[in-house]
Design an enzyme around this catalytic site. Structure first.
Site, PDB file in Angstrom:
ATOM      1  N   ASP A   8      10.038  -5.079  -0.015  1.00 25.85           N
ATOM      2  CA  ASP A   8       8.383  -5.018  -0.369  1.00 25.85           C
ATOM      3  C   ASP A   8       7.833  -3.999   1.025  1.00 25.85           C
ATOM      4  O   ASP A   8       8.547  -3.758   1.936  1.00 25.85           O
ATOM      5  CB  ASP A   8       8.124  -6.486  -0.271  1.00 25.85           C
ATOM      6  CG  ASP A   8       6.550  -6.492  -0.346  1.00 25.85           C
ATOM      7  OD1 ASP A   8       5.782  -5.983  -1.015  1.00 25.85           O
ATOM      8  OD2 ASP A   8       5.929  -7.141   0.800  1.00 25.85           O
ATOM      9  N   ASP A  10       3.758  -3.928   1.965  1.00 28.58           N
ATOM     10  CA  ASP A  10       2.763  -4.318   2.591  1.00 28.58           C
ATOM     11  C   ASP A  10       3.040  -6.063   3.318  1.00 28.58           C
ATOM     12  O   ASP A  10       3.527  -6.819   2.189  1.00 28.58           O
ATOM     13  CB  ASP A  10       1.440  -4.549   2.046  1.00 28.58           C
ATOM     14  CG  ASP A  10       1.059  -3.229   1.562  1.00 28.58           C
ATOM     15  OD1 ASP A  10       1.196  -2.407   2.367  1.00 28.58           O
ATOM     16  OD2 ASP A  10       0.699  -3.059   0.439  1.00 28.58           O
TER      17      ASP A  10
END
Ligand code: ZN
Length: 188
Positions: A8, A10
Site C-alpha cells: 500500500d 499512504d
C-alpha cells in the site's frame, strides 16, 4: 513465475495524511527506503497498489496524481537507490453527487481496493505467483484486498494502524512498520 511483495502507499510507505494531493507533502515513514532496498535485493518484486480518490474528487488531475508517485520513487531512489518495480493506482471513486467532482473518474471500477483489479493486472504483467506473494498495508481494506486476491497479508502499526473500520478481518501477520514486515517475510 515470480514472487511479489505488494505494498500500500499512504500510511505504509509515506506518512499518512488525509487526501494528500501535493507531492511536497510526501514524507517517508521511518526506515522504508531500507525496507524496500531489502526487497530489491531479494527474489521478490516490489509493487505498489494504491487507491487515490483525490482525482475523482478533483483535488488534482490524473497527471498530477502520477507525479506524486514519481516523486515518491525519486525520494526512495535519492535515499539509497531503492526502487519500486511498478506502481498501480486507482483514481476512481464510486459515490457521485459532489459539486467539485471529476465525473469521468466517478465510476464503479474494478481497480479500487478491496477489489483486486490492480493485483490481477500486475500478476499478468509480471507473471506473479499470488500464492507465494504478500500484501502489506495499514488498513482493513488492504487486508481484504490481499485476502480477495489469495495473497498473504501483514497489517502495520503505522498510518491508520488497521483502525479504518471498513472490514472486520484478521491479517496473516502483524508488524510494527514496513521494515519489520519485510524482515518477517524474508526470514522465512
Ligand atoms: Zn479504479
Amino acid at each position: 513465475m515470480k514472487k511479489c511483495i505488494f505494498l500500500d502507499r499512504d500510511g505504509t510507505i509515506n506518512k499518512y495524511k488525509e487526501l494528500l494531493h501535493n507531492k511536497y507533502d510526501l514524507e517517508l515513514e521511518e526506515g522504508v527506503s531500507e525496507a524496500i532496498k531489502q526487497i530489491n535485493e531479494s527474489d521478490y518484486l516490489c509493487i505498489v497498489v494504491t487507491n487515490q480518490p483525490i482525482v475523482a474528487r478533483n483535488l488534482c488531475t490524473y497527471e498530477e496524481a502520477l507525479e506524486i508517485n514519481d516523486y515518491l520513487e525519486k525520494l526512495l531512489f535519492d535515499a539509497n537507490g531503492s526502487y519500486l518495480d511498478a506502481v498501480y493506482m486507482c483514481p476512481h471513486h464510486p459515490d457521485r453527487g459532489y459539486i467539485e467532482e471529476n465525473k469521468k473518474f466517478k465510476i464503479e471500477c474494478e481497480c479500487r481496493k478491496p477489489k483486486i483489479g490492480m493485483v490481477v493486472e500486475a500478476q499478468k504483467e509480471f507473471n506473479i505467483d499470488l500464492n507465494k506473494s504478500y500484501l502489506i498495508g495499514d488498513t482493513s481494506i488492504d487486508i481484504m484486498t490481499g485476502k480477495n486476491a489469495g495473497l498473504k497479508t501483514i497489517l502495520l502499526n503505522t498510518g491508520l494502524k488497521g483502525k479504518d473500520n471498513n472490514y472486520d478481518i484478521e491479517p496473516d501477520g502483524y508488524a510494527e512498520n514496513l521494515c519489520d514486515a519485510v524482515e518477517l517475510i524474508l526470514k522465512r
